[in-house]
Every structure is written in structure tokens, then in C-alpha cells.
Design a protein around this motif. Structure first.
Motif, short mmCIF file in Angstrom:
data_model
loop_
_atom_site.label_atom_id
_atom_site.label_comp_id
_atom_site.label_asym_id
_atom_site.label_seq_id
_atom_site.Cartn_x
_atom_site.Cartn_y
_atom_site.Cartn_z
N ARG A 133 8.97 -9.20 24.58
CA ARG A 133 10.44 -9.17 24.38
C ARG A 133 10.79 -9.23 22.90
N ARG A 134 10.00 -10.04 22.15
CA ARG A 134 10.28 -10.12 20.71
C ARG A 134 9.91 -8.83 19.98
N ASP A 135 8.80 -8.20 20.42
CA ASP A 135 8.45 -6.90 19.81
C ASP A 135 9.68 -5.98 19.82
N VAL A 136 10.40 -6.03 20.95
CA VAL A 136 11.52 -5.10 21.11
C VAL A 136 12.77 -5.62 20.40
N SER A 137 13.13 -6.89 20.66
CA SER A 137 14.41 -7.38 20.11
C SER A 137 14.35 -7.49 18.59
N GLU A 138 13.16 -7.71 18.04
CA GLU A 138 13.06 -7.84 16.59
C GLU A 138 12.59 -6.54 15.92
N HIS A 139 12.57 -5.48 16.70
CA HIS A 139 12.22 -4.13 16.16
C HIS A 139 10.92 -4.16 15.39
N ARG A 140 9.94 -4.72 16.06
CA ARG A 140 8.67 -4.94 15.35
C ARG A 140 7.77 -3.70 15.29
N HIS A 141 6.79 -3.82 14.41
CA HIS A 141 5.62 -2.91 14.33
C HIS A 141 5.97 -1.49 13.93
N LEU A 142 7.09 -1.35 13.24
CA LEU A 142 7.43 -0.05 12.65
C LEU A 142 7.16 -0.15 11.16
N ARG A 143 6.47 0.84 10.64
CA ARG A 143 6.29 0.88 9.18
C ARG A 143 7.18 1.98 8.64
N PRO A 144 8.35 1.62 8.12
CA PRO A 144 9.25 2.68 7.66
C PRO A 144 8.66 3.45 6.47
N ALA A 145 8.98 4.72 6.37
CA ALA A 145 8.57 5.50 5.20
C ALA A 145 9.16 4.84 3.96
N GLY A 146 8.38 4.80 2.90
CA GLY A 146 8.89 4.28 1.62
C GLY A 146 9.02 2.77 1.57
N SER A 147 8.48 2.05 2.57
CA SER A 147 8.66 0.59 2.56
C SER A 147 7.80 -0.08 1.49
N GLU A 148 6.74 0.60 1.04
CA GLU A 148 5.90 0.03 -0.02
C GLU A 148 6.31 0.59 -1.39
N ALA A 149 6.69 1.85 -1.41
CA ALA A 149 7.14 2.46 -2.68
C ALA A 149 7.94 3.70 -2.36
N VAL A 150 8.92 4.00 -3.19
CA VAL A 150 9.66 5.26 -3.02
C VAL A 150 9.02 6.29 -3.95
N ALA A 151 9.23 7.56 -3.66
CA ALA A 151 8.68 8.63 -4.51
C ALA A 151 9.20 8.45 -5.93
N GLY A 152 8.32 8.59 -6.90
CA GLY A 152 8.72 8.47 -8.30
C GLY A 152 8.62 7.04 -8.82
N GLU A 153 8.24 6.10 -7.97
CA GLU A 153 8.16 4.70 -8.43
C GLU A 153 6.86 4.48 -9.22
N ARG A 154 6.97 3.67 -10.29
CA ARG A 154 5.81 3.36 -11.12
C ARG A 154 5.05 2.19 -10.48
N LEU A 155 3.79 2.42 -10.17
CA LEU A 155 3.02 1.40 -9.45
C LEU A 155 2.08 0.62 -10.37
N LEU A 156 1.55 1.27 -11.41
CA LEU A 156 0.67 0.60 -12.36
C LEU A 156 1.04 1.05 -13.76
N GLY A 157 0.99 0.13 -14.69
CA GLY A 157 1.27 0.49 -16.07
C GLY A 157 -0.01 0.87 -16.80
N PRO A 158 0.09 1.57 -17.93
CA PRO A 158 -1.11 1.88 -18.70
C PRO A 158 -1.72 0.61 -19.26
N GLY A 159 -3.04 0.67 -19.50
CA GLY A 159 -3.71 -0.48 -20.11
C GLY A 159 -4.30 -1.45 -19.11
N VAL A 160 -4.23 -1.13 -17.82
CA VAL A 160 -4.86 -2.03 -16.85
C VAL A 160 -6.23 -1.48 -16.46
N ARG A 161 -7.13 -2.39 -16.13
CA ARG A 161 -8.45 -2.01 -15.64
C ARG A 161 -8.34 -1.52 -14.21
#
Ligand SMILES: Nc1nc2c(c(=O)[nH]1)N[C@H]1C(S)=C(S)[C@@H](COP(=O)(O)OP(=O)(O)OC[C@H]3O[C@@H](n4cnc5c(N)ncnc54)[C@H](O)[C@@H]3O)O[C@H]1N2
Ligand code: MOO
Length: 400
Positions: A133-161
Motif C-alpha cells: 500500500r505504501r509503494d502505491v500511496s507514496e509513489h515509490r520506486h520511480l526514478r524520474p529522468a534527470g533526478s541525478e543531473a539535468v543535461a548540461g550540468e557540471r558534475l566534476l571540476g577540472p583538477g580532480v583525480r
């Protein structure tokens, strides 16, 4: 001008001896451990389509639901809509469709009911228990597109290993190569006619400490070791080894002294090399030298094993770091014991670290390895020494 150089000044001269960082592009498998030269900007959203996070059913509405055939929702051709990131198949209110983890979610689905929390009777599906019931009422287990990063987002800066997760992140954005900083190409030149490379050495002979360890330490610092040679204690042979090959940096061991058996300084003289650091006010490792000649930089490390590693930590680390555009790591730590000072000299002391406190190791003579083998850091003890509990600078070991 020819006396030992203060250790901070020597580190600054080492960093200044490196050319400005240059860039090359390498395939992802070769980028591990390298220094990123340009920001990692994802060209796609992460994830790039809305997907299921559990095996089960995509459902729409509160349920129970009528099961419909899986088509675009789970099939291999389930290409998502490029604008919405959603699968093109549409789920209507009151419908459910089987779905597997990672598959595109059909348009309209508002939850994933996991398989262990659903009951099927013919084409009828209902949620089972609180979990379902919670899976449904809480809208669980969906991974929306762009939930980790949107297109064009900078994920790492220069100078990192580029660590394993950073390589994996780059791969997730769909890139196959990365811009990384060039590494210095290094030749390692081992001296010492008394040194043997296998078996138990006789009296007056010593077993080699460097052929395996030094290239590994240099690679850990970010250099590319392209060759290791052993040369006889002879000025011409030393000069030839210092000036030969297509390399940026030559690292020598031994022969930095001024006896008849020591040839590094004489060879540098003969090359007309410029001595950037004739010796360093550190102990052990004082005879470490840095020079420029023949179109390369030469780092001369003493023959004593601990002295050589400490010369590498003190001078080689900032040199290689500057070459790849890294800022050398520095930290301070509390001394767990009083540390004796020595006028005009910075003491470099291998130490173990536990609960934020550094304890100097035993067996830290210039010719020893035992203390270093158990050490976590190297303490830079100022000429005036340090009291127990006082904060002292801690240099990382190349491999830690
Ligand atoms: N009269 C003086 N003698 C020494 C001085 C000084 O100021 N005045 N400085 C001492 C210090 S400090 C050091 S450090 C050493 C530096 O010596 P070198 O860089 O010339 O090195 P070598 O003489 O060739 O060797 C020293 C020592 O290291 C051993 N060694 C060399 N290569 C290896 C190797 N691959 N693996 C293991 N051990 C190696 C070598 O057998 C010697 O025992 O000079 C002091 N003397
Ligand atoms: O500087 Mo030497 O490194 O003490 O043996």
C-alpha cells in the motif's frame, strides 16, 4: 646560494620547475588515476529516461488494477520520448503493466508496486500488506529522468583525480574519452656498484630498494615511468643516462654525495645543468637535488633508502603535482609524542596515525626501511621541535 635550501623554498622551487599543465585526451579505461583537465558536463540527463527501481508492476491510480500486456513498457525497443524522457506507451487509470528494474516507465504510471507486495488473480492486481500500500500511496520506486543531473550540468571540476566512481560517473554520461592533464614522462636511473638486485647480498653489498618501489611511488604521485636503468658509478655513464631518451624528468638514486664514487653532481656539471636546489634543509634526505638541463628536469635522490623516499615526498611530490596541475595535499596533525628539533633543519619523521594523533615510528634512520614500512604519514618537524599535543604538518605518503 649553494647551501641547503629551506624546505618550503625547495618545495616552491620544485613546483615552479614544472611546465604549465598540458592536456591530452584518453579513452576512459586509461583515464583512471589521471587528473581531469576540463569539467565533466553531462550531455544527457541522469538518468536519461524515467525507469523502474524495482521488479513488479507499473501502476496508475490507487488500485486494484487491471493487468494489461507489457509492450513498450518493458520491451527492448521501449525508446523513451526524447522530450519527456517517458516511455511512449501510456498507462490508463486503473491499469498495471509488468515491469523490470531499469525498464522505462510508461507514461501515466504513478508508482511501481514491487513483485513481492502484489497479489494477482487472473488479470486483477492488488497491493498486499502495508509495504504494497505504501509503494502505491507514496509513489515509490520511480526514478524520474534527470533526478541525478539535468543535461548540461557540471558534475566534476577540472583538477580532480579520476577515481573509480568518477570514471563510472563519466561513463554514465555517455562519454568514451576524457581530457586529462599530461603526466611527466620519467626515466629512473639507479646508481651504486655495490647494489645487487636478487638474493642475499654479501658483505659490502646491499640489496636494491628502489627498482620496484620507486617507479610505483612515482606512478602513485601521477608520473608516467617510461624506463628504469641501472648504471655503473661513472661520470660519463651518468651523464649519458641523465641526458638520454625522450623524457621530461629523470629521477636518480644514490651518488648525490661528493666522494669519488658519487657522479650525479659531476655529470650535471658536465651537462651544464642549472642547479635549482643543490640540497635541502631536511633530515633525512638532505642531499636531494633538483636541476634543469638537457631539456629535462633532474631529481637526484640520495642512496639511503629512507632518505630517498623522504626526498621524493618533500621535493618530488610538489614537482609532479604541479606538472599535472594538482595542489599537493597538506594537513596538520597532533603529535602523540615530543618531537626533537634540529637547528636550521626540518626533520622528516615517518609516523603512524591513530585517532587523529601521530606517533613517530621506530627505525627511522636514513638507511632503514622498517619505520617507513609501517608509517601512514611523514611529519615535518620544525627546527624548534614540537611538544606532545602540538600540531605539526603531515605529508601524505605517495601510496597512501
Ligand atoms: N662526508 C659526508 N658524507 C655523507 C654526507 C655528508 O654530508 N658528508 N651525507 C650523508 C647523507 S645525509 C646521505 S643521505 C648520503 C647520500 O649518499 P649518496 O646519495 O651519495 O648515495 P650513495 O653514497 O650512493 O649511497 C648511500 C647509501 O645508500 C645505499 N644505496 C644506494 N643505492 C641503493 C639501492 N638501490 N638500494 C639500497 N640501498 C642503496 C648505499 O649502498 C649506501 O649505503 O651520504 C652521506 N654521506
Ligand atoms: O640526509 Mo641523509 O639522508 O640523513 O642519510
Amino acid at each position: 646560494m649553494n647551501g641547503p635550501v629551506d624546505w618550503r623554498e625547495a618545495r616552491a622551487r620544485a613546483a615552479a620547475a614544472a611546465p604549465p599543465p598540458a592536456v591530452e585526451h584518453v579513452a576512459l579505461p586509461r583515464a583512471l588515476g589521471r587528473v581531469l583537465a576540463e569539467p565533466l558536463v553531462t550531455p544527457i540527463p541522469l538518468p536519461h529516461f524515467a525507469s523502474a527501481a524495482m521488479d513488479g508492476w507499473a501502476v496508475r491510480g490507487a488500485g486494484p488494477w487491471r493487468l494489461v500486456e507489457s509492450d513498450a513498457a518493458t520491451g527492448p525497443d521501449a525508446a523513451p520520448d526524447p522530450d519527456t524522457g517517458l516511455a511512449r506507451s501510456v498507462l490508463r487509470p486503473g491499469q498495471a503493466v509488468p515491469i523490470v528494474t531499469g525498464a522505462p516507465v510508461p507514461t501515466g504510471a504513478d508508482a511501481i508496486l514491487r513483485v513481492e507486495a502484489g497479489g494477482v488473480d487472473g488479470d486483477r492486481l492488488e497491493a498486499v500488506g502495508d509495504v504494497g500500500r505504501r509503494d502505491v500511496s507514496e509513489h515509490r520506486h520511480l526514478r524520474p529522468a534527470g533526478s541525478e543531473a539535468v543535461a548540461g550540468e557540471r558534475l566534476l571540476g577540472p583538477g580532480v583525480r579520476l577515481t573509480p566512481p568518477r570514471i563510472a560517473l563519466a561513463a554514465a554520461t555517455g562519454v568514451d574519452a576524457l581530457a586529462v592533464r599530461r603526466r611527466p614522462r620519467v626515466a629512473v636511473v639507479l646508481t651504486g656498484d655495490e647494489v645487487v638486485e636478487s638474493g642475499v647480498p654479501g658483505v659490502g653489498r646491499v640489496r636494491d630498494s628502489f627498482r620496484i618501489a620507486l617507479p610505483a611511488a612515482l606512478e602513485s604521485l601521477g608520473a608516467e615511468v617510461v624506463g628504469v636503468v641501472r648504471i655503473p658509478d661513472d661520470t660519463d655513464a651518468t651523464r649519458a643516462a641523465l641526458s638520454g631518451g625522450d623524457v621530461d624528468l629523470v629521477v636518480t638514486t644514490g651518488g648525490t654525495g661528493r666522494s669519488d664514487a658519487d657522479h650525479v653532481r659531476r655529470a650535471l656539471d658536465a651537462m651544464g645543468a642549472e642547479l635549482l636546489v643543490p640540497s635541502v634543509a631536511i633530515r633525512p634526505g638532505g642531499p636531494t637535488l633538483l636541476a634543469r638541463g638537457g631539456g629535462r628536469v633532474v631529481l637526484g635522490l640520495p642512496g639511503n633508502p629512507l632518505a630517498a623516499v623522504l626526498g621524493l615526498v618533500a621535493i618530488g611530490a610538489p614537482l609532479v603535482a604541479a606538472w599535472t596541475g594538482l595542489t599537493p595535499a597538506e594537513a596538520v596533525i597532533r603529535a602523540g609524542a615530543p618531537l626533537a628539533g634540529r637547528e636550521g633543519t626540518t626533520g622528516l619523521v615517518p609516523a603512524t596515525v591513530a585517532e587523529g594523533v601521530a606517533m613517530p615510528t621506530e627505525f627511522a634512520g636514513a638507511g632503514m626501511l622498517r619505520g617507513l614500512a609501517s608509517a601512514d604519514v611523514v611529519l615535518a618537524v620544525p627546527p624548534g621541535g614540537a611538544a606532545r599535543g602540538e600540531r605539526v604538518e603531515a605529508l601524505p605518503l605517495p601510496w597512501s
